[in-house]
Design an enzyme around this catalytic site. Structure first.
Site, short mmCIF file in Angstrom:
data_model
loop_
_atom_site.label_atom_id
_atom_site.label_comp_id
_atom_site.label_asym_id
_atom_site.label_seq_id
_atom_site.Cartn_x
_atom_site.Cartn_y
_atom_site.Cartn_z
N HIS A 1 -1.82 7.88 6.20
CA HIS A 1 -2.34 6.84 6.13
C HIS A 1 -3.82 6.66 6.24
O HIS A 1 -4.86 6.17 4.99
CB HIS A 1 -1.25 5.22 5.87
CG HIS A 1 -1.57 4.31 5.51
ND1 HIS A 1 -0.93 4.18 4.44
CD2 HIS A 1 -1.93 3.53 5.35
CE1 HIS A 1 -1.45 3.35 3.49
NE2 HIS A 1 -2.07 2.07 4.62
N HIS B 1 -10.09 2.70 0.03
CA HIS B 1 -8.38 2.64 -0.03
C HIS B 1 -8.03 2.31 -1.01
O HIS B 1 -8.48 1.07 -1.14
CB HIS B 1 -7.86 1.42 1.46
CG HIS B 1 -6.73 1.39 1.52
ND1 HIS B 1 -5.06 1.89 0.45
CD2 HIS B 1 -5.96 0.72 2.45
CE1 HIS B 1 -4.13 1.45 1.23
NE2 HIS B 1 -4.71 0.55 1.78
N CYS C 1 0.73 -1.15 0.09
CA CYS C 1 -0.09 0.15 0.06
C CYS C 1 0.87 1.54 0.17
O CYS C 1 0.36 2.29 -0.21
CB CYS C 1 -0.94 -0.15 0.78
SG CYS C 1 -2.19 -1.35 1.44
#
Length: 911
Positions: free
Chosen positions: A167, A209, A32
């Site tokens: 994040h 996400h 990620c």
């Protein structure tokens, strides 16, 4: 060949191929954090001089079933289907997809080449978690290490960072670990005493996400925030996670868009984090660009727009309104409204004999209002008109002079001027310069009182409102809002012939006339407010408003011998009395007995009366220490309803005495009208003075225009005010408001794409639950009958179709299935073993017919499908027969071999 499509690096290779780039091309993988690992490599390429321009970023469009299965095993997905980073309701993330690319150059090269610069990357920090508990478990200390390294490279500390794009996946373990890492870095390297200086958020609350592209999304958000000087919101958070104890940290959750105010001591700065499975940690320090290179154009994002149409006659105006073609919405074409707003404003001709201005929210709204405006012009040619929903029509040249009116205390509200400050650099400028006075005259900074941090309970919100009401804050806050609007009007070239204010508003009127500069205006406002607050704390006074003429009010108070004074004469039928609290209470009783309505005002003391006269002397002393010049424009004074003296001493004396003297607003407006003012523009929060001026001048030629509505967000009231000025024929350089915005193309001239792929997801555009709640959800599907009737014949109609009835078949049952399985041929070979050969299948049972279709094409389609099914069944039967024949042949051959080897003939129970 499909083989290259299986190679990830081909993505980078194709880009380099199409753009003819000769440097490194590769794809990186840090889970990620992949996008930031690519950015890190790109920055290194530039630093080492191996490349002069690098295109980098992240792409992730892989959200297939397997991806969801993998994430569900972690477990990281939200059970409620929503992503709420750092919220008390956070229960996991949702997956998104996206593509985000940026072009990076060395700053000196970009400035040399005249490139448009969005922002500057000052440092990229990276780290690994080292030995951790598991591949999924983030480690706070590892993340903090990457953050520290970024700011070491940047050359500034976290204490100067005011936006942190986290994040923020909204997983419980992830958010807690990340927040702990942020606190480690910011409190260790930054300011461990100061609390709540940095806005915290995550774009994942809006788009989910995006995995490998997540860093690109966060970087884009931070860069846009720096360029537009806006603190962007993180949505879906009703209350922070109490376990974070965010109130005791350097951070606060920013859940609403707010102007990003910053003094001149350093540029705006942001940090962006991106973390990946396996302990890959990256943090980027980004800074606002304030150098000589061209600024990249802003993106337009407003709730409505202003469209202006001018013509040489009413008939031509109606024709021009009807001629504007607003195409129907198309997925590939941007809306027309923003382009038309800019184009029409840039071509605005105030001298045109016929003018129309329309405030619209979208293309559909614009189309409707264009038609309505054309009807109004045709029905009443040459007659000015306006509608409550934003249509303004005017004719002829502007009559009389323009006057600016500046409001006083009572007009303040939280967030005033927010929409303008987030949309125009000229409007945010006074707030930035007020921030430079923090520590000198403002503590906390003024903008923190007007645009406070988001509150999550009613008690905090009430405390924020109460703080702004205090005179020491209300007056400079109103003043700065008025300065913000004044700068925009000056940008458009609008200068008044005369100015005036109501009570405190006179301070900003003097500034507008050139008596003192902006910083002095704020110092005067602050000191005036402080002195009035001190007077309120040391005197017991009150004020009440009376609905009656001033003659009638004076008659009553004189007859009763009341010890009160007329503090404000605001309108023909509105008078405000001021005096000691006991005297005001008695006055209310006497006025009620005379049949007059009196209402107590929520003020701290008896302003504009002898009770606060003690404030005049210290205020005069403060004015003596400030740089003041003679006004360059005519300024009307409340106390005299006449222009200020042209000498500095006279300005100081009149302004100092005004605190304890009455506000003769009715006489002032009438004097300005007598001097030639016909267009009154209220420059500041609210629209109180616009209403008062309209009542004072009722029946006389004038136009009163407000540029703000108390409590209204966005630019709606601003655009409505400009529309009124356009209809009045006021000369304005409307195009000046668009100079910082990116140029637009006429959407009607864009060619339609050769291929359009519309979003067709089942739930696209269908939020769950619906905004209206469970009541708006569709009912369950009705139960279908097991046995449906035969379809009726459809004979030749308009399309010549003749369809025969389609028979229904009995549904397959357990007994039918069992019979089919047992119905097989069993043979025994030479060794006595049974050989089972499947029997040919019966024709496939058709699905029960569930409806009788009236449309011929539907019946024809169903029949074709039935024929296809029957053909498929026949094919399967043929294959089964061939397979049985093959098995029988093989069996016979095997029996022969056994007989030859043993001399025993095979036996069979077949008939």
């Amino acid at each position: 060949s499909s083989f290259p499509g299986l190679l990830g690096n081909v993505v980078a290779g194709r880009i380099a191929n199409r753009l003819d780039l000769g440097g490194t091309n590769c794809v990186t993988d840090a889970a990620c954090a992949s996008a930031f690992s690519a950015v890190s490599m790109a920055v290194s390429e530039l630093y080492l001089g191996d490349s002069d321009l690098v295109i980098t970023g992240g792409v992730d469009t892989l959200n297939d079933i397997f991806m969801y299965m993998c994430f569900s095993k972690t477990p990281a997905l939200s059970a409620t289907g929503d992503c709420r980073p750092f919220s008390d309701q956070a229960d996991g993330t949702i997956l998104g997809e996206g593509l985000g690319m940026v072009a990076l150059k060395r700053l000196a090269d970009a400035e040399r080449d005249g490139d448009r610069v969005y922002a500057v990357i000052r440092g990229v920090g990276s780290s690994s978690d080292g030995r951790a508990k598991s591949v999924y478990a983030p480690r706070s200390s590892g993340q903090a290490k990457a953050i520290r390294r970024a700011y070491e490279l940047a050359g500034f500390g976290p204490e100067t960072v005011e936006l942190l794009e986290a994040h923020g996946t909204a997983t419980k373990a992830g958010d807690v670990a990340e927040f702990s890492g942020l606190k480690l870095a910011f409190e260790e390297e930054g300011d461990s005493v100061r609390k709540g200086w940095c806005a915290l958020g995550s774009v994942k609350s809006q788009i989910g996400h995006t995995k490998a592209a997540a860093g690109s999304a966060g970087l884009f958000k931070a860069v846009m925030a720096l360029q537009h000087k806006v603190l962007p919101p993180t949505i879906k958070v009703d209350k922070p996670n109490p376990g974070l104890e965010i109130e005791e940290s350097p951070f606060y959750l920013n859940t609403e868009a707010r102007p990003w105010i910053r003094g001149g001591d350093h540029p705006r700065r942001a940090g962006v984090s991106s973390f990946g499975f396996g302990g890959s940690n990256f943090h980027i320090a980004v800074e606002e660009y304030a150098g000589p290179a061209p600024r990249a154009g802003r993106l337009r994002s407003t709730s409505d727009e202003l469209v202006v149409v001018t013509a040489p006659s009413p008939a031509a105006l109606a024709e021009a309104l009807r001629a504007i073609d607003v195409p129907e919405a198309a997925s590939w074409r941007p809306p027309l409204l923003p382009w038309l707003a800019r184009d029409s404003q840039e071509r605005y001709d105030a001298a045109a004999p016929a003018r129309a201005a329309i405030v619209a929210k979208n293309d559909d709204d614009l189309r409707s209002k264009l038609q309505k405006a054309a009807e109004l012009v045709s029905r009443r040619p040459g007659e000015p008109a306006q509608t409550p929903n934003g249509i303004h029509i005017g004719y002829g040249k502007a009559e009389g002079d323009v006057a600016f009116l500046f409001p006083g205390q009572g007009s303040q509200y939280l967030g005033m001027g927010k929409g303008l400050a987030m949309s125009f650099d000229e409007a945010i400028g006074p707030w930035d310069r007020a921030a430079d006075l923090a520590g000198e005259i403002f503590e906390p900074p003024l903008h923190e009182v007007v645009f406070p941090k988001p509150a999550f309970d009613d008690e905090t919100r009430a405390a924020q409102r109460d703080e702004l009401v205090k005179t020491e804050w209300a007056q400079p806050a109103i003043g700065c809002t008025s300065l913000s609007m004044l700068r925009l009007l000056q940008t458009m070239g609008l200068e008044p012939a005369m100015v005036g204010g109501h009570s405190f508003g006179e301070v900003i009127a003097l500034h507008a006339a050139g008596a003192f500069d902006e910083a002095t205006a704020l110092r005067v406002a602050r000191r005036r407010g402080q002195l009035m607050a001190e007077a309120a704390a040391t005197t017991a006074g009150s004020m009440c408003a009376v609905v009656a003429s001033i003659e009638r009010v004076r008659e009553v108070i004189d007859a009763a011998g009341l010890d009160v004074v007329v503090a404000n004469h605001n309108a023909p039928e509105q008078v405000v009395l001021s005096g000691a609290t006991e005297a005001i209470a008695k006055a209310e009783t006497v006025l009620a007995g005379a049949g007059l309505t009196a209402k107590r005002l929520p003020v701290a003391t008896a302003f504009h009366s002898p009770i606060v006269k003690s404030s005049s002397a210290p205020f005069a002393a403060a004015l003596e220490e400030m740089t003041i010049a003679a006004p360059r424009k005519t300024v009307y004074a409340n106390t005299t309803a006449a222009p200020y003296a042209c000498d500095v001493a006279g300005v100081r004396a009149t302004l100092a005495a005004q605190i304890a003297e009455p506000v003769r607003f009715v006489e002032q407006i009438e004097a300005m009208h007598e001097a030639g003012a016909r267009i009154f523009v209220e420059v500041g929060p609210g629209s109180v003075l616009t209403g008062l001026a309209g009542r004072i001048l009722k029946g006389r030629p004038h136009v009163a225009v407000a540029l703000d509505d108390k409590g209204a967000d966005g630019l709606g009231r601003w655009h409505t005010g400009l529309a009124a000025l356009v209809a009045a024929g006021v000369a304005l350089d409307l195009g000046a408001l668009w100079r910082d915005y990116r140029p637009l193309a006429d959407p009607r001239e864009l060619p339609a794409p050769k291929m359009i792929l519309n979003l067709t997801g089942t739930n696209y555009g269908k939020p769950y639950p619906p905004p209206e709640g469970a009541a708006a959800m569709p009912p369950p599907n009705p139960e279908l009958p097991v046995d449906a009737p035969h379809a009726t014949s459809v004979h030749a109609g308009t399309n010549g179709v003749d369809v025969t009835p389609i028979a229904t078949h009995a549904p397959v049952t357990a007994s039918n299935l069992e019979a089919t399985v047992n119905d097989s041929t069993t043979n025994k070979g030479a060794n006595g073993a049974a050989h089972h050969h499947p029997a040919p299948q019966a024709p496939m049972a058709a699905y029960p017919q569930t409806a009788v279709y009236a449309d011929p094409w539907l019946v024809a389609y169903q029949q074709a499908q039935q024929q296809t099914a029957e053909a498929h069944t026949a094919f399967q039967n043929a294959m089964a027969q061939a397979h049985i024949a093959f098995l029988q042949s093989s069996e016979a051959a095997m029996d022969g071999l056994v007989a030859m080897a043993t001399g025993v003939a095979p036996t069979s129970d077949r008939e």
